[in-house]
Structures are given as C-alpha cells and as structure tokens.
Design a protein around this motif. Sequence first.
Motif, PDB file in Angstrom:
ATOM      1  N   THR A  29      52.681  -2.217 -34.338  1.00 11.57           N
ATOM      2  CA  THR A  29      53.807  -1.707 -35.119  1.00 11.57           C
ATOM      3  C   THR A  29      55.072  -2.447 -34.721  1.00 11.57           C
ATOM      4  OG1 THR A  29      54.350   0.014 -33.514  1.00 11.57           O
ATOM      5  CG2 THR A  29      52.783   0.602 -35.242  1.00 11.57           C
ATOM      6  N   THR A  88      52.468  -1.618 -44.866  1.00 10.96           N
ATOM      7  CA  THR A  88      51.180  -1.538 -44.195  1.00 10.96           C
ATOM      8  C   THR A  88      50.388  -2.804 -44.492  1.00 10.96           C
ATOM      9  OG1 THR A  88      51.197   0.861 -44.393  1.00 10.96           O
ATOM     10  CG2 THR A  88      49.085  -0.184 -43.901  1.00 10.96           C
ATOM     11  N   THR A  92      53.312  -1.500 -40.134  1.00 12.18           N
ATOM     12  CA  THR A  92      52.065  -1.235 -39.426  1.00 12.18           C
ATOM     13  C   THR A  92      51.071  -2.345 -39.760  1.00 12.18           C
ATOM     14  OG1 THR A  92      52.441   1.147 -39.526  1.00 12.18           O
ATOM     15  CG2 THR A  92      50.198   0.412 -39.043  1.00 12.18           C
TER      16      THR A  92
END
Length: 861
Positions: A726, A649, A746
């Motif tokens: 993504t 992330t 992400t």
Amino acid sequence: MRSRLWSFLTLLALPACGGGGDGGGTSPTLTINIESSSLEIGGNVQLSARNATGTVVWTSSNTSVATVVSTGFVTAVGPGSATITAASGSQSASSTVTVLAPPSISLASSSVAFTARAGAASPAAQTTTITNGGPGTLQGLAVAGITFASGQPAGWLTATLSSATATATQASTVQLTASVAGLTPGVYTATVLISASGASNSPRSVSVAFTVTAPPTVELSSTTAAFAFTTGNANPAPTVVNVTSSVPAPATGLSTAITFAETAQAGWLTATLNATTTPATITLQTAPGARPAGTYTATVSVASVDAANSPRTIAVSLTIAPPPRIDLSVTTLAFGAAFGAANPAAQTVQITNGGGGVLSALATTIQYTTGAGWLTATLNNTSAPATLSVQPNVTGLAAGTYNAIVRVAAPTASNSPRDVAITLVISGQPTIAAAPTTIAFSTTGPSPASQVINITNTGGGTLSGLSATAQYTGTAGWMTLTLNTTTAPATLTLQPNSTGLAVGTYNATVNIASALAGNTPLLVPVTLTVAALPSIVLSASTRAFAGVIGQPNPPAQTIDITNGGGGSLTGLAANITYSFGAGWLTATLNTTTAPATLTITSFPSALPVGNYSATVSVSSSVATNSPRPITVTLNVTAPSILLAANTATISRASGGGDATAVAVGVTNGGAGSLTGLSVSTLNFTGPAPNTGWLTATINTTTAPAIVSIVANAGTPGVPRTPGTYTATVRVGTSTAGIPSQDIAVTFTVLVSLANNLYSQIYPTYCSGCHFGGGSYPNLSSITLFRNNMVNVAPTGSTVTYPLAATYNRVIVAGNATQSYLMYQLNKAAGAHPMPTSVGSTVPLTLRDLMALWITQGANNN
C-alpha cells in the motif's frame, strides 16, 4: 524349653486324678514305650504310644480324641492331659500324663506416656512390670526392638530389662527412658517389643507416647511507656504492664532490671513485679524530682529463667516540661477618640503559655494612673490560650490623655503577673474644610468629566460620620455624589449627567455634614452650563467584501462621517470588534474632526474559506449618539482539489513488470483557478523492500488534470515478493490554505508459478518421482505442474489415505484449505506425505507461498 525324650515308662494302674484305686488290689505293672518327639513346655504336646494295644484318650481345651491302637503310633496335640490304657495278655493298666499350659508374657501396663517441655530437662524414666502369665518360668526375656512412628524422629526412646527371666511371683521390669533433646513441640509415638522363649504370646508390645510441649514465652501488654511531668506538679500516675505467656505453661523466675540512657540522671524510674510467675504485672512509677526540663529514657528488661524469648524490653520515656509562663501578644495598647464621639473599638491581647504544663486560673485587674472606671478588661477563658479584650468608655471624659495598666496573673506561672500599658487620647471637636469651595461644569457633549472636593479636618479629634447631599435650584437629579469614606480625610466626587437637559445653566448646593463637627453643614455651590451637542452621521452602516484565496485582495470601501448636531464633532475614532476571525480588517480615518472619511480594507488571502464578520465603531467623546456601529462582512472562497477517485486497486503477477496505469482525474471543486498542482508518493507498506514499486505523474499543473499511477511487479530475474503493498499518492497545490487530497493505492503482487514457486519446489522436492515415468503425475514443466494438479482428483490413495477422499482435488483453485496437496506438503495425518522421504519436508515459507498461489487462483503465470 525344648527336649527330645525316648523312654520306657513303667506305669502303675492309678486313677486318672492320682487318688484312690481300682478296687483295692495291687495294679499290675505294664511297660509302655512312650515317645515324646516334641515336648515344649507351655506349648503343644505330641504323644505317641508304640508297641501297645489299647486306647489313648487325649483331652484338651480344644480336642477330644479316642484312638484304638494295636501296634504303631498314636499322636494327640495338647496342651491338656492324656490317659493311656494298654493291655498285654490278660492284664491291662492305665495311666494319665498331664501336660501343663505354656508360659506367657504378662505386662503390668501396655502403654506408657511421657510429657516434657521443648528445651527443658527430659522426663523421669518409667518402668512396667513383666510376669509369667502361665506355669513355669519365662526364659530368654529380651527387648526385641523399638519401632518409631513413620515420619518422626527416631532414637528419643531407650528400653532396658532388669532380668531375662520371670515367674508368676518374681517379676522382671523394663525401664523406658525418653530424651527431649532436639525435639520440637508435638506428640511422638513408638512401640517397644518384648519377647521370651517359648511364650505363647511372644512378642508383646508396649505403646509409648511422648508429648513435647512448647516452652513458655514472656508476652507484654505494652512495650512502651511514656510519662509527662510539669515542674511543680504531682508525680505522674504509674503505668501497669501485664506479663503473660503465649502457651499454657507459665513463664517462671521473672525478674526486672532498669538501664538508664542518661546515667547522670538515673533513679527516676522503678519497676515492681507482683509475682515471679506468669501471669504477673509490672508497675512502672516515675519520681522526676528536681531534674531539669527535658526528655529522659530508660529500658526495663523483663527476664524469665525458662521463657524462649527472654528477655523482653519496655522502652520508657519521661518528658519534664518547664512550669507555665504568661506570654502576651502585645504589652501596650493605644486608643484615640474625638471629644463627644462614640467609644473606640475594643482591642485584644492574645495570651499563650510560653512554658510547659497548663496555664490556668488566669485573672485580670486594672490599675488606673489617670482617671478611673473608664476601662473594662474581659478574659474569654481562664486557661491559655485566651483572649483579653480591652474596651475604653469615653462617655463624659474631657479632652486629654488617660493611662492605666491591665495586670494578667496566674498562680502557677513562673513570670506572673504580666502588665499591659493602656493609653487613651481624647482630642478636641473636629471642623469640616472643603477644597475647592465652588464647582462649575460646562459641556457641549454628553456629560462633562467629574470633579472632586477634598474634605479635611481642621479642628481636633477625628472627623467621622461624614455625609453629602445636594439641594437643587430648579431642575433636580442631574448630579450624583460619591464619598470614598465617612472619615476625614475624604474625597467627594461630583458627576453631572447632561443627558436630556436643555441648553442652559443649572444650579445646586452640596451640603457636607458630620454630627461631630462644629461647623456642620459646610455648603459648596455648584453650576452646570449645557451647550448644544454634536452627533455622528454615517453615509452607510454596512459594508460587504468577497475574496478568493490566492487572488488579490478586494478593493477598499469608504464611509463619509458628518456632524448632525451643534458645536464641533471632534475626537473621532474608529475601533474594530471581530465576531469571527481576527486581523483581516483595517479602518482608517483621514481626520479626527467631522467631516471625515473612513476607509475600510479587507485582507482575505491569509484566511481559511468561510464567512467573517466584524463591527467598526465610530466614536466621539462629544457626540450625543457615540458610538455608531458599521457592520462589515467578508465571504472567503477558494479553489479545491476534487479527485475522480480516492482509491486505486492494482494487481500484477510477480516479475510481470509494470501493471496497466490507473488514471485519476483532477478538477477544481471550488472558486477561482486551481493552479500549482503536483503529486507525491508516501506511506509505503508491504513486504520488504516495500519502496520503488510506485510512480505517479500529473499531466498539467492547472486543473483539469490527470494523475497517472503505475505499479511495478519486478522482472522475471528480480521478481517482487508476492503480497499486498500500500501507498498514498498525494495531490497538492502550491497555493497556501488549500488542503491536499490523497489516493490510497493497493497493489497486490500475485504469486508467479514461473518466477516464484516452480524453480524452488520442483527440482528439490518433486523431480525424484514426478518426472514423467511411473504412476506419478508428470510435473516436469510449469504447464504440466499446473494442468496435472489443478482440479485433478488424487487417484489411487483415497482408501489408504482418507484425507484424499475428504479433499478430492489435488488443487482447488482459489481455496488452499480444500486442496489435498497442502495436507500432503504439511504431512498431515491421513494424507499421502509429500515428499515421501521421512527426513525431507518442504520449508514452511515455500508451503505458505504455495498456499498463497492456490488462494490467488493457481494461475499459470
């Protein structure tokens, strides 16, 4: 009638009712000035006495007035009568003036009803009588108008007066005429107004109702009729069609007409009506006569002079079938039997109708050409379709050929009778023949192969009822006998079983028999010689292999095969049966005669990870213990990609360049060595353009290794669109069969106040008020824009704009719905709109971008 009258009346003193006197003297004469200013015949009357002294008494149906008059006027309203008494000096006189009631309109009937059928003639005119219901004469009689019901057609009614005057004895009439033209079924109403001058009840109304009924229809109980006739039979029964009307009114003037489709064959149909008014019936009757077979059609038209749907039609068909005909499935039957044998099986003949109608009353007779009484013929039904069963009886018949005819007849068939020729052949006595006449078996193995005896008939007739049994000398039960059929020609299979038999020679006799044969039973000698038998001996019964995907195959393994019995162990073979997987094993013999070596080789490189098993069967047709199994197992392992994390992330403000790299470790989670590592990126999603923002590298191609993931948010000059992106980083290997592993990435591109928002919103929508002057917050720089609105109260507008009190911070970092600024930009009711100008609104895309910046924390970036 109206008139105006001024007169001086000289009245005598007379009784009020015109009879008798006042004592017998002559009444003095009195002059009275009477003015009738409004004398209306049959209406109200006003009487005035002027220059008179006395009493005027007015008597009417409603009023009684006594007025003492000196000089002037006195008025009374009638109708009724007035008695006027006046005095002059010493004289007085009285008189009575009688005013009659006004005329009135009297109708013999105040309602009239008409009835007619839609599309038919209009009804006859009707009249109603008008007389004067009061005194005098009705004047100025007239039709004041006709009012038709609202929403209904007008003009269907007219009214005509015969006279404009009427008395109590001399009437006037009004003629009412209704026209049905153009009217659909229903009830129509109208009001006719009759007026007259001076009539107390003018106008009077006459209510007219006109009921228009639906026309009749011709309805048929059936519009089709089908007749079937077979040549030679009686005419078909008639068909009756009911004729009715769908409404209560009957259809009249009924008639029929027939149109024949085949004009050359006309006349086969009649249609008879029992009445010319519904309800009625039409009787349809056919007379086919001598017409050829086929289908004939006609149309019967049913007409009515007043039906709305006239004419109606009935489609009639007549199918003429030819007469019945006897059809036989076969016309010859042949039977055969051996002398002294059982009766041959019965045979059947199928009887069908090849013509029309019904083929009935079937019957059979038998005519013999040779012999007599040896045949029966039975019908299962006397109507076609039927089955004729023919059964010969050979009991007592000598060998030879016998002939007969079975005759099938039916009285209505066009080709009766039909014959079936029967032939019966009885042959001579059969004789059993066998080849070969002796059988010899020998074995050094488990059991020798079977041998076959061919059985034929060398005599006459049919050799049936065959059987075969074995008679043993010494040890019994070592042989099985199998006949393929009980009727010659036949084959008898002999199969010895040497299992458990000691070495030596065994003898038996096979008896072949038939009750019909003259030489039963026929004997065939059989011998079995059993020698010592070989057996298979293996040096091992299991083998295990281990392999790693991507590594060389494991070494081959061997098993020695020797003969543990007598004789020679030959015909060795090795077969593989897989329990799990297939094709991963080979088993090779170096020779087919013991001693031999079996080499077993495994090939795990093309297999997925797992445990595999198979059985190698070593066999020989001469060994007593064939086959012998060898259990083989293979355990296949492989390297595997093991990731320290399967997700990454990352966030970065738009235009902020590369985000801090994310490192993910790669290790070998399986056996062997994990080599040929590589990375790739795929499955990009997000705001367009959604590619080019991700790079992934690996520091070595052999585990352990590190994957470095870098996301780029663009430059201040070319910032990446804020939003969520993504992608997938796939870690794979060049070694076949090892699954790749994915890292789900992400990347959140945060809204940048500097790069995305400020330059688009402040100069155009804010700079006119928020430039540092006046009472508005100063938003003229990025820092001031954030510091003067984030977590700052909306001052000066909490009363005028109630939403400012509800949402008491201009911007609540992390919560756009609690931020008063968003209600200002959206110009919500109860908020101070921004911009304040009526025609200027921040575009929705910028408002959404502002909301996203606030939701992401309203960062100063």
